[in-house]
Design a protein around this motif. Structure first.
Motif, PDB file in Angstrom:
ATOM      1  N   ASN A   1       0.859  -1.186   0.000  1.00 35.51           N
ATOM      2  CA  ASN A   1       0.000   0.000   0.000  1.00 35.51           C
ATOM      3  C   ASN A   1       0.896   1.238   0.000  1.00 35.51           C
ATOM      4  O   ASN A   1       1.546   1.522   1.007  1.00 35.51           O
ATOM      5  CB  ASN A   1      -0.907   0.006   1.233  1.00 35.51           C
ATOM      6  CG  ASN A   1      -1.924   1.140   1.189  1.00 35.51           C
ATOM      7  OD1 ASN A   1      -1.652   2.225   0.675  1.00 35.51           O
ATOM      8  ND2 ASN A   1      -3.107   0.891   1.728  1.00 35.51           N
ATOM      9  N   PRO A   2       0.945   1.984  -1.115  1.00 31.86           N
ATOM     10  CA  PRO A   2       1.840   3.137  -1.182  1.00 31.86           C
ATOM     11  C   PRO A   2       1.550   4.186  -0.109  1.00 31.86           C
ATOM     12  O   PRO A   2       2.455   4.903   0.320  1.00 31.86           O
ATOM     13  CB  PRO A   2       1.578   3.708  -2.583  1.00 31.86           C
ATOM     14  CG  PRO A   2       1.021   2.571  -3.362  1.00 31.86           C
ATOM     15  CD  PRO A   2       0.219   1.774  -2.381  1.00 31.86           C
ATOM     16  N   GLN A   3       0.306   4.256   0.336  1.00 25.98           N
ATOM     17  CA  GLN A   3      -0.074   5.289   1.302  1.00 25.98           C
ATOM     18  C   GLN A   3       0.300   4.934   2.732  1.00 25.98           C
ATOM     19  O   GLN A   3       0.570   5.829   3.546  1.00 25.98           O
ATOM     20  CB  GLN A   3      -1.584   5.549   1.213  1.00 25.98           C
ATOM     21  CG  GLN A   3      -2.055   5.975  -0.161  1.00 25.98           C
ATOM     22  CD  GLN A   3      -1.328   7.210  -0.666  1.00 25.98           C
ATOM     23  OE1 GLN A   3      -1.100   8.160   0.073  1.00 25.98           O
ATOM     24  NE2 GLN A   3      -0.940   7.196  -1.938  1.00 25.98           N
ATOM     25  N   THR A   4       0.339   3.651   3.063  1.00 24.85           N
ATOM     26  CA  THR A   4       0.599   3.262   4.453  1.00 24.85           C
ATOM     27  C   THR A   4       1.923   2.537   4.660  1.00 24.85           C
ATOM     28  O   THR A   4       2.485   2.574   5.756  1.00 24.85           O
ATOM     29  CB  THR A   4      -0.538   2.374   4.978  1.00 24.85           C
ATOM     30  OG1 THR A   4      -0.640   1.193   4.150  1.00 24.85           O
ATOM     31  CG2 THR A   4      -1.862   3.124   4.954  1.00 24.85           C
ATOM     32  N   ASP A   5       2.418   1.871   3.636  1.00 25.59           N
ATOM     33  CA  ASP A   5       3.660   1.106   3.790  1.00 25.59           C
ATOM     34  C   ASP A   5       4.911   1.944   3.555  1.00 25.59           C
ATOM     35  O   ASP A   5       6.006   1.564   3.966  1.00 25.59           O
ATOM     36  CB  ASP A   5       3.679  -0.088   2.835  1.00 25.59           C
ATOM     37  CG  ASP A   5       2.649  -1.146   3.208  1.00 25.59           C
ATOM     38  OD1 ASP A   5       2.314  -1.241   4.391  1.00 25.59           O
ATOM     39  OD2 ASP A   5       2.183  -1.867   2.309  1.00 25.59           O
ATOM     40  N   LEU A   6       4.743   3.070   2.865  1.00 25.10           N
ATOM     41  CA  LEU A   6       5.881   3.929   2.554  1.00 25.10           C
ATOM     42  C   LEU A   6       5.727   5.270   3.255  1.00 25.10           C
ATOM     43  O   LEU A   6       4.713   5.954   3.093  1.00 25.10           O
ATOM     44  CB  LEU A   6       5.988   4.155   1.040  1.00 25.10           C
ATOM     45  CG  LEU A   6       6.117   2.901   0.173  1.00 25.10           C
ATOM     46  CD1 LEU A   6       6.169   3.291  -1.297  1.00 25.10           C
ATOM     47  CD2 LEU A   6       7.355   2.103   0.559  1.00 25.10           C
TER      48      LEU A   6
END
Length: 325
Positions: free
Chosen positions: A113-118
């Motif tokens: 998830n680009p919004q939560t994992d990064l």
């Protein structure tokens, strides 16, 4: 009662001091071993070159080795997935804004998830992209190029770097009713040779990719995709300046960490990466590689990613992004 209250307040203050001190100690003692910078692009790419320049500066600053791990493929999905899965607090991710702005629109099911994992830390550079043309065309401006393509539809070929450079030039052709043939390459060095020899007629890519043909006098830059004219190519107008707003975008890159990285270490990385970027030698090397230093903190990086995401959404209204991945 008052004595008890004072003891409670003192205890709370003591805990806060201890916690704050321990966080500071963690940041000061980090890194304790080699730091990996995961780059989801191939060695020799513009992003890889910048990562190595910045990594060298961080090695000197941290007194620990900083190594670049190239994990290309899948439009940054392979490398980013490996980074997220590793959950290594001695690893950083160096990637383009497109990992967060483009992938959610072009890939139905991402393994992360680009919004939560990064977690965004520092916007490092803008990789300046230029439109170059082979000299055999005899054109020197975008308007010249448009007129020639219009007069001889379907006769000319073009190539580009993946994602945004390809998207914007595809949109340029569609919106202006122009016909050119797209040529795809597996080897990033091949289009350089083909541009110089006139086997492709236009190339949209980071400046260093086209520089060999231009330096040899076989091609020329006609515009950059930066919103304003760049000091890297001061003699070349931006596409917007030339009246071609559809070709404008910022091809930025940044440093990211995993969501389990302690805040104190994040702050240290932010400060140290910015210190490296402000070094005149480092910024000079990046400029020589066709990249403009940005710098700043997480909020700046988030804003730039959001702006690019909005641009990609706008482009998607004109062309089918998934059909040209």
């Amino acid at each position: 009662m008052l004595s008890w209250l004072r003891k409670l307040v003192f205890s709370i203050i003591l805990v806060l001091v201890v916690v704050g001190g321990s966080r500071s100690a963690v940041a000061e003692s980090w890194p304790q071993r080699t730091v990996r910078i995961v780059v989801p692009f191939s060695a020799g790419s513009a992003i890889d070159v910048a990562a190595r320049i910045i990594g060298d500066g961080l090695t000197r600053r941290w007194g620990q080795s900083v190594v670049i791990e190239n994990k290309p493929g899948g439009e940054t999905i392979i490398g980013t997935s490996a980074f997220v899965s590793a959950r290594d607090q001695h690893a950083l991710l160096y990637t383009t804004f497109g990992t967060l702005s483009v992938l959610p629109l072009t890939v139905d099911s991402l393994p992360f998830n680009p919004q939560t994992d990064l977690v965004p830390l520092v916007p490092t550079v803008s990789v300046v992209v230029a439109v170059s043309v082979t000299n055999s065309l005899g054109v020197s401006t975008l308007s010249d190029l448009e007129a020639l393509i219009r007069s001889r539809p379907g006769e000319f070929a073009w190539a580009s770097s993946p994602t945004l450079p390809r998207y914007v030039f595809t949109m340029f052709l569609k919106q202006r009713g122009l016909e050119m043939s797209y040529v795809g390459y597996r080897d990033a060095s091949q289009p350089q040779a083909d541009l110089g020899e006139g086997r492709i007629h236009a190339f949209v890519a980071a400046i260093p990719t086209s520089t060999p043909a231009v330096a040899a006098g076989k091609a020329r830059f006609v515009a950059t995709t930066e919103p304003q004219r760049t000091t890297i190519l001061p003699e070349v107008p931006s596409a917007a300046e030339a009246g071609y707003d559809e070709l404008s975008f910022v091809g930025g890159a940044g440093m990211f960490v995993g969501n389990d990285m302690p805040a104190s270490i994040r702050e240290r990385v932010i400060a140290d990466v910015n210190a490296v970027l402000s070094d005149a030698v480092i910024s000079g090397k990046l400029k020589a590689a066709g990249q403009q230093v940005i710098g700043g903190g997480p909020e700046v990086l988030r804003r730039l990613v959001e702006q690019q995401a909005a641009r990609v959404v706008e482009i998607s209204k004109s062309i089918d992004l998934k059909s040209i991945r």
